[in-house]
Every structure is written in structure tokens, then in C-alpha cells.
Design a protein around this motif. Structure first.
Motif, PDB file in Angstrom:
ATOM      1  N   LYS A 281       0.817  -1.220   0.000  1.00 50.05           N
ATOM      2  CA  LYS A 281       0.000   0.000   0.000  1.00 50.05           C
ATOM      3  C   LYS A 281       0.854   1.276   0.000  1.00 50.05           C
ATOM      4  CE  LYS A 281      -4.132  -2.059   2.061  1.00 50.05           C
ATOM      5  NZ  LYS A 281      -3.731  -3.455   1.779  1.00 50.05           N
ATOM      6  N   THR A 282       1.953   1.212  -0.733  1.00 50.56           N
ATOM      7  CA  THR A 282       2.819   2.373  -0.909  1.00 50.56           C
ATOM      8  C   THR A 282       2.605   2.936  -2.309  1.00 50.56           C
ATOM      9  OG1 THR A 282       4.496   1.477   0.594  1.00 50.56           O
ATOM     10  CG2 THR A 282       5.215   3.190  -0.956  1.00 50.56           C
ATOM     11  N   PRO A 283       2.169   4.186  -2.436  1.00 46.65           N
ATOM     12  CA  PRO A 283       1.909   4.743  -3.772  1.00 46.65           C
ATOM     13  C   PRO A 283       3.182   4.759  -4.629  1.00 46.65           C
ATOM     14  CG  PRO A 283       1.024   6.165  -2.043  1.00 46.65           C
ATOM     15  CD  PRO A 283       1.882   5.147  -1.360  1.00 46.65           C
ATOM     16  N   VAL A 284       3.079   4.337  -5.862  1.00 48.42           N
ATOM     17  CA  VAL A 284       4.195   4.423  -6.805  1.00 48.42           C
ATOM     18  C   VAL A 284       4.043   5.729  -7.575  1.00 48.42           C
ATOM     19  CG1 VAL A 284       5.322   3.409  -8.802  1.00 48.42           C
ATOM     20  CG2 VAL A 284       4.428   1.923  -6.996  1.00 48.42           C
ATOM     21  N   LEU A 285       4.999   6.632  -7.395  1.00 48.99           N
ATOM     22  CA  LEU A 285       4.916   7.950  -8.032  1.00 48.99           C
ATOM     23  C   LEU A 285       5.299   7.901  -9.500  1.00 48.99           C
ATOM     24  CD1 LEU A 285       6.432  10.210  -5.235  1.00 48.99           C
ATOM     25  CD2 LEU A 285       4.076   9.425  -5.542  1.00 48.99           C
ATOM     26  N   GLY A 286       6.054   6.882  -9.886  1.00 49.13           N
ATOM     27  CA  GLY A 286       6.411   6.782 -11.287  1.00 49.13           C
ATOM     28  C   GLY A 286       7.562   5.846 -11.563  1.00 49.13           C
ATOM     29  N   LEU A 287       7.812   5.630 -12.856  1.00 52.81           N
ATOM     30  CA  LEU A 287       8.913   4.795 -13.329  1.00 52.81           C
ATOM     31  C   LEU A 287       9.982   5.666 -13.977  1.00 52.81           C
ATOM     32  CD1 LEU A 287       6.976   1.830 -14.979  1.00 52.81           C
ATOM     33  CD2 LEU A 287       8.710   1.571 -13.227  1.00 52.81           C
ATOM     34  N   VAL A 288      11.239   5.276 -13.777  1.00 48.44           N
ATOM     35  CA  VAL A 288      12.368   5.970 -14.402  1.00 48.44           C
ATOM     36  C   VAL A 288      13.106   4.984 -15.292  1.00 48.44           C
ATOM     37  CG1 VAL A 288      14.604   7.066 -13.982  1.00 48.44           C
ATOM     38  CG2 VAL A 288      12.650   7.600 -12.508  1.00 48.44           C
ATOM     39  N   GLU A 289      13.374   5.410 -16.526  1.00 41.51           N
ATOM     40  CA  GLU A 289      14.152   4.585 -17.440  1.00 41.51           C
ATOM     41  C   GLU A 289      15.611   5.042 -17.389  1.00 41.51           C
ATOM     42  OE1 GLU A 289      12.765   3.010 -21.399  1.00 41.51           O
ATOM     43  OE2 GLU A 289      14.167   4.531 -22.121  1.00 41.51           O
ATOM     44  N   ASN A 290      16.477   4.207 -16.855  1.00 43.91           N
ATOM     45  CA  ASN A 290      17.900   4.525 -16.779  1.00 43.91           C
ATOM     46  C   ASN A 290      18.649   3.803 -17.905  1.00 43.91           C
ATOM     47  OD1 ASN A 290      20.090   5.866 -15.623  1.00 43.91           O
ATOM     48  ND2 ASN A 290      20.614   4.138 -14.315  1.00 43.91           N
ATOM     49  N   MET A 291      19.790   4.368 -18.287  1.00 47.45           N
ATOM     50  CA  MET A 291      20.612   3.813 -19.371  1.00 47.45           C
ATOM     51  C   MET A 291      19.791   3.677 -20.651  1.00 47.45           C
ATOM     52  SD  MET A 291      22.654   0.848 -17.257  1.00 47.45           S
ATOM     53  CE  MET A 291      22.937   1.016 -15.482  1.00 47.45           C
ATOM     54  N   SER A 292      18.975   4.693 -20.909  1.00 49.12           N
ATOM     55  CA  SER A 292      18.033   4.610 -22.034  1.00 49.12           C
ATOM     56  C   SER A 292      18.750   4.658 -23.380  1.00 49.12           C
ATOM     57  CB  SER A 292      17.020   5.749 -21.946  1.00 49.12           C
ATOM     58  OG  SER A 292      17.674   7.010 -22.016  1.00 49.12           O
ATOM     59  N   THR A 293      19.845   5.417 -23.450  1.00 47.50           N
ATOM     60  CA  THR A 293      20.555   5.541 -24.715  1.00 47.50           C
ATOM     61  C   THR A 293      22.012   5.876 -24.443  1.00 47.50           C
ATOM     62  OG1 THR A 293      20.564   6.681 -26.861  1.00 47.50           O
ATOM     63  CG2 THR A 293      20.037   7.998 -24.934  1.00 47.50           C
ATOM     64  N   PHE A 294      22.871   5.527 -25.369  1.00 51.26           N
ATOM     65  CA  PHE A 294      24.296   5.848 -25.259  1.00 51.26           C
ATOM     66  C   PHE A 294      24.716   6.621 -26.490  1.00 51.26           C
ATOM     67  CE2 PHE A 294      28.733   4.789 -26.365  1.00 51.26           C
ATOM     68  CZ  PHE A 294      29.367   5.365 -25.264  1.00 51.26           C
ATOM     69  N   VAL A 295      25.314   7.798 -26.258  1.00 52.98           N
ATOM     70  CA  VAL A 295      25.832   8.616 -27.346  1.00 52.98           C
ATOM     71  C   VAL A 295      27.349   8.579 -27.278  1.00 52.98           C
ATOM     72  CG1 VAL A 295      25.903  10.902 -28.378  1.00 52.98           C
ATOM     73  CG2 VAL A 295      23.801  10.097 -27.300  1.00 52.98           C
ATOM     74  N   CYS A 296      27.974   8.110 -28.338  1.00 56.27           N
ATOM     75  CA  CYS A 296      29.428   8.015 -28.371  1.00 56.27           C
ATOM     76  C   CYS A 296      30.037   9.411 -28.237  1.00 56.27           C
ATOM     77  CB  CYS A 296      29.893   7.369 -29.678  1.00 56.27           C
ATOM     78  SG  CYS A 296      31.704   7.297 -29.827  1.00 56.27           S
TER      79      CYS A 296
END
Length: 366
Positions: A281-296
């Protein structure tokens, strides 16, 4: 009429090649420059050396590099961080001086019943379904970003088996205690923080059963003199175990954020973390996408190493807010290893965390 030349990567490296280092050679010839970013008139990079002792001796070189670049036409601001990829030498053991407060003892069975954290207005849990998705990096940088937005922020490293926030926040000193019970948290980058790693030798392993873990978390939450905080961020261990149960059942947690990479394997475990918070019963405020893209950093080519947009699609599927995408880059890694979270800088990588912090302040944590 001549205009001021725009600094380039090549012109900056040429200048750094004139900065000599102890033992001969330059910053460039000795291959010590990492994560060089040129953003208009702003220049940022990291000097990476082999140990904290060498880093300390190299401080005049860091200052000389800043001064040399500051004279180059077109450069308005220079930011140079120092990092070491080797461990610090272990200090010789010293006997405790007479009258020193008794040592802090962390770990033990938790006290029954709910617990409170005086002075703390909000508690935010940051979790993940599995390890290796950058949850601790997100926690440290988000804490710093929130502090830079003017909030009073605390950070608890609740990853008892793998505490890393001391290294990421640049804190190595053992917390003070006036009586052996109350813990005075160190402050780094505007954030009050505590980690079990600050109370143990760097190579010492924690081998505890569940009750010890739960007791340790309770102590880190309640025995620390946090003062008045707008937000206390808790960097959770990966998974859905005893620490998650203790935090959500014993404390009034405002909400949780789940961090995941876009790949399917990580999302499978992220769904379990979401289900666990729902069950507790803990509200989830949101999802975070980490390591979404790599730019050389050399050629500018963008690659979606772990997939493209998987976390955002999962958020839409679950009806949960998507808080943003964070890139995979060398600057974030080097900044964390060097004890200066990238959110403490004015880089583009740091801006992603500041945008996320402002979104949380204006929306879910208002």
C-alpha cells in the motif's frame, strides 16, 4: 571585425597537452582526461588517476588546467573533477582516545510497532526489481538535484549488503556521535546522508539475517539527527525483501519510484517491484528509465544498448506516470566514482536530473 572563436574539443585538448603532471608528460600524453564535454563556452571534464593519494597530489594540476582553459578565448566556464579508480590506503589503527563516545552499534532486532522520523515531511523510496540498473546513481543524483532546487534533503543508503552512497557522494569520514546513540549525518553537495558503509571498513562484508537488516534500517532512519527535512530519500536494495517490508510497514512512506533499464529482463523484475509496493500500500509515483541511450562521445552516434522506450511503454501499460529517461554516459560514471554526482554540475547529464526533480516538486511531492 573578428569574432571570438568557438572552443572545440581539439583546441581544448591542445591546451591541456601543455599542462604538465608530476613525473613528466602532460594530462593528454598521460591519458588522464576523461568525459570531456564542450557545451558552447562551458567546458567540463574529469581527471582520472590511480588512487586517492595521487588525486590529492594532483590538485595543483587540476587548478592549473582550469587556469589554462580559463585563458582560452571563447571559454566562459570550466569545471574539472578529480576521480581515482583505485582504493584508498587503509589508515593505521589508532587506539580510541580517553573520553571518546562509545562506538555506534548498528544491526539488531527491530523495535516493535510503527516508527517515525521527527522533522521529516516526506519519505521517498527508490527501488528496483533487480540490481545493476543504476538505482543508487539515480538516488544520489536525484537527492542532489532536489537540494539544488532549494529543498532540504536527506539520503539513506538502505542497500545494506552493497552500500555505495559514501563513494558516490564523496564522503569517507565516519559519522560523529555525541553519545554513541545519536548519529550526526555528514553533509555533501547540500544533502545530509548516512550509509552503513561509512561505519565499516571498505572491504568488510555484512553477513546478517533478516532481523539484523530490519534493525539496521530502523536505526539509520531514527537514530540520525536529520533536523527539519522536506524530503528523505531512501536508496533501497534491489528486490522485494526484508528492507522493503520494514520501510513500508513501519514508516509513513509518501511514495516510491521504481528504476529500470529498457530491456525485457529488467522490466520483468520491475513489475515485481511495482507489485510489492502495491501490496504494501505504498503509492508508486512513477517509473524511471535509466541507461536509455548511449551517445558516443567521439563520433556522436546514438545507440539504444538495452532497448528503446521499454520503461515508458510499461508505465503506460500499468497506468503509472513516466518520470523520464536518463542516458548512459561516461560522465555520470566518472562523476559518481569521483564523489561529485553529475547533478551537482551544470552539465547536460545533470540537467536530466534537475528536470526530474522539478517535476516531482511541482507534481507528486507538492
Amino acid at each position: 571585425m573578428s569574432s571570438t572563436p568557438t572552443p572545440t574539443r581539439e583546441s581544448i585538448l591542445a591546451t591541456l597537452d601543455t599542462v604538465e603532471v608530476p613525473g613528466g608528460g602532460s594530462l593528454v600524453s598521460r591519458d588522464l582526461v576523461r568525459a570531456l564535454v564542450v557545451d558552447g563556452g562551458n567546458v567540463r571534464f574529469v581527471i582520472e588517476v590511480e588512487s586517492p593519494q595521487v588525486a590529492q597530489a594532483m590538485e595543483p594540476v587540476r587548478a592549473a588546467a582550469e587556469a589554462a582553459l580559463g585563458k582560452q578565448p571563447g571559454i566562459e566556464r570550466v569545471s574539472v573533477a578529480m576521480t581515482a579508480h583505485g582504493p584508498a590506503a587503509k589508515p593505521a589503527a589508532k587506539p580510541a582516545p580517553a573520553g571518546e563516545p562509545p562506538s555506534l552499534k548498528i544491526g539488531g532486532h527491530p523495535k516493535p510497532g510503527p516508527s517515525t522520523v521527527p522533522g521529516v515531511q516526506r519519505i521517498l523510496a527508490i527501488g528496483s526489481g533487480k540490481g545493476g540498473v543504476g538505482k543508487s546513481t539515480v538516488s544520489a543524483n536525484l537527492a542532489v538535484a532536489m537540494a539544488r532546487e532549494g529543498w532540504k534533503v536527506g539520503l539513506v543508503d538502505a542497500d545494506i549488503y552493497g552500500p555505495s552512497q559514501g563513494r558516490m557522494m564523496g564522503v569517507t569520514k565516519r559519522p560523529a556521535s555525541p553519545d554513541g546513540k545519536t548519529i550526526i549525518p555528514p553533509v555533501a553537495h547540500g544533502v545530509r546522508m548516512i550509509s552503513l558503509g561509512l561505519m565499516m571498513a571498505e572491504d568488510e562484508a555484512v553477513i546478517w539475517r533478516g532481523p539484523m537488516l530490519m534493525g539496521a534500517l530502523q536505526q539509520l532512519m531514527t537514530q540520525v539527527a536529520w533536523g527539519d527535512l522536506d524530503l528523505l530519500i531512501v536508496d533501497m536494495p534491489p528486490g522485494t525483501g526484508d528492507v522493503q517490508l520494514t520501510l513500508c510497514q513501519k514508516f509513513d512512506v509518501t511514495g516510491a519510484i521504481v528504476v529500470s533499464t529498457p530491456q525485457d529482463v529488467a522490466l520483468l523484475d520491475a513489475r515485481k517491484a511495482l507489485k510489492a509496493f502495491e501490496t504494501l500500500k505504498t503509492p508508486v509515483l512513477g517509473l524511471v528509465e535509466n541507461m536509455s541511450t548511449f551517445v558516443c562521445p567521439k563520433c556522436g552516434h546514438e545507440e539504444h544498448i538495452f532497448g528503446d522506450g521499454g520503461v515508458q511503454r510499461e508505465a503506460e501499460k500499468q497506468g503509472i506516470p513516466f518520470l523520464g529517461s536518463l542516458p548512459l554516459n561516461v560522465e555520470t560514471r566518472l562523476s559518481g566514482d569521483g564523489g561529485v554526482p553529475v547533478a551537482a554540475t551544470d552539465s547536460a547529464a545533470g540537467e536530466a536530473y534537475r528536470v526530474m526533480a522539478r517535476g516531482l516538486i511541482d507534481g507528486f511531492l507538492a
